[in-house]
Design a protein around this motif. Structure first.
Motif, PDB file in Angstrom:
ATOM      1  N   ALA A   1      -0.354  -0.140  -6.280  1.00 48.77           N
ATOM      2  CA  ALA A   1      -1.295   0.746  -5.606  1.00 48.77           C
ATOM      3  C   ALA A   1      -2.070  -0.001  -4.518  1.00 48.77           C
ATOM      4  CB  ALA A   1      -2.257   1.370  -6.618  1.00 48.77           C
TER       5      ALA A   1
ATOM      6  N   CYS B   1     -12.447   0.532 -13.106  1.00 51.44           N
ATOM      7  CA  CYS B   1     -11.669   1.763 -12.894  1.00 51.44           C
ATOM      8  C   CYS B   1     -10.519   1.793 -13.892  1.00 51.44           C
ATOM      9  CB  CYS B   1     -11.116   1.804 -11.475  1.00 51.44           C
ATOM     10  SG  CYS B   1     -12.386   1.761 -10.212  1.00 51.44           S
TER      11      CYS B   1
ATOM     12  N   GLY C   1     -10.678   6.652 -12.735  1.00 50.70           N
ATOM     13  CA  GLY C   1     -10.419   6.867 -11.328  1.00 50.70           C
ATOM     14  C   GLY C   1      -9.461   5.869 -10.724  1.00 50.70           C
ATOM     15  N   ASN C   2      -9.041   6.155  -9.516  1.00 51.55           N
ATOM     16  CA  ASN C   2      -8.084   5.362  -8.769  1.00 51.55           C
ATOM     17  C   ASN C   2      -8.788   4.185  -8.096  1.00 51.55           C
ATOM     18  OD1 ASN C   2      -6.221   4.393  -6.865  1.00 51.55           O
ATOM     19  ND2 ASN C   2      -5.387   6.431  -6.478  1.00 51.55           N
TER      20      ASN C   2
ATOM     21  N   ALA D   1      -7.444   4.106 -16.210  1.00 52.38           N
ATOM     22  CA  ALA D   1      -6.408   5.101 -15.940  1.00 52.38           C
ATOM     23  C   ALA D   1      -6.511   6.386 -16.749  1.00 52.38           C
ATOM     24  CB  ALA D   1      -5.032   4.471 -16.175  1.00 52.38           C
TER      25      ALA D   1
ATOM     26  N   VAL E   1      -1.486  -1.343 -10.805  1.00 55.48           N
ATOM     27  CA  VAL E   1      -2.577  -1.676  -9.884  1.00 55.48           C
ATOM     28  C   VAL E   1      -2.069  -2.467  -8.688  1.00 55.48           C
ATOM     29  CG1 VAL E   1      -4.709  -3.020  -9.646  1.00 55.48           C
ATOM     30  CG2 VAL E   1      -4.380  -1.554 -11.637  1.00 55.48           C
TER      31      VAL E   1
ATOM     32  N   LYS F   1      -9.418   4.116  -4.346  1.00 52.68           N
ATOM     33  CA  LYS F   1     -10.311   5.156  -3.831  1.00 52.68           C
ATOM     34  C   LYS F   1     -11.768   4.787  -4.109  1.00 52.68           C
ATOM     35  CE  LYS F   1      -6.862   7.989  -2.900  1.00 52.68           C
ATOM     36  NZ  LYS F   1      -6.420   8.253  -1.568  1.00 52.68           N
TER      37      LYS F   1
END
Length: 174
Positions: A36, A151, A8-9, A153, A33, A12
């Motif tokens: 983001a 988290c 997951g991102n 990728a 990362v 988020k």
């Protein structure tokens, strides 16, 4: 302490007190990362970071999350696996520093990436083993953290981290 490995991102994860940024020395917007997190946090994060750089290898520092739903960002600096003499020790130090910063700031939950496996070129199996070792040791010592969410990728990386943590399930406790 509960540890989750999810595909997951990282930006988020609104239920985490802090996100962990695999940072460069200048704590600037980068790829992966760092890009983001900086993009989601807004330009205020990079402006704030200008006042606290540089970040040394193996260290961590905390900043506000600005426009993120998370109050905090913990920035850690790993080493390049290819270009550094002791990259394993630097990764270990960065993770331990991250946990000390979390404890000092009363952080109870954090979402972190697979630190070092992107532009720093750490072999995923090695990075996962080091991460599992540091998290286990921290869990045994106690602290404020109730859960950590790693988290990743892709599903392959999820499997690597789950194996290092000794489970094939998405969620487990240590």
């Amino acid at each position: 302490m509960k540890i989750e490995v999810v595909y997951g991102n990282i930006v988020k994860q609104p239920d985490a007190d802090a996100l962990v940024n695999s940072a460069n020395a200048n704590l600037r917007l980068g790829s992966g990362v760092a890009g983001a997190i900086h993009t989601a946090a807004g330009p205020e994060l990079e402006e704030f970071c200008k006042t606290i750089v540089p970040l040394a290898f193996g260290k961590a520092i905390i900043t506000p999350g600005f426009k993120l739903p998370n109050p905090w960002v913990i920035h850690v600096r790993a080493a390049s696996y290819i270009n550094h003499d002791e990259p394993e020790q630097v990764l270990k130090d960065a993770l331990e520093s991250m946990l000390l910063v979390a404890k000092a700031n009363g952080i109870r939950s954090l979402a972190m990436p697979a630190i070092g496996t992107g532009v720093f070129k750490f072999p995923p199996t090695l990075a996962a083993a080091i991460t599992a070792e540091v998290l286990r040791r921290h869990s045994e010592q106690g602290g404020t953290l109730q859960w950590v969410r790693i988290c990743v990728a892709n599903p392959e990386m999820k499997s690597v981290y789950a194996n290092a943590l000794g489970t094939s399930a998405e969620t487990h406790g240590i």
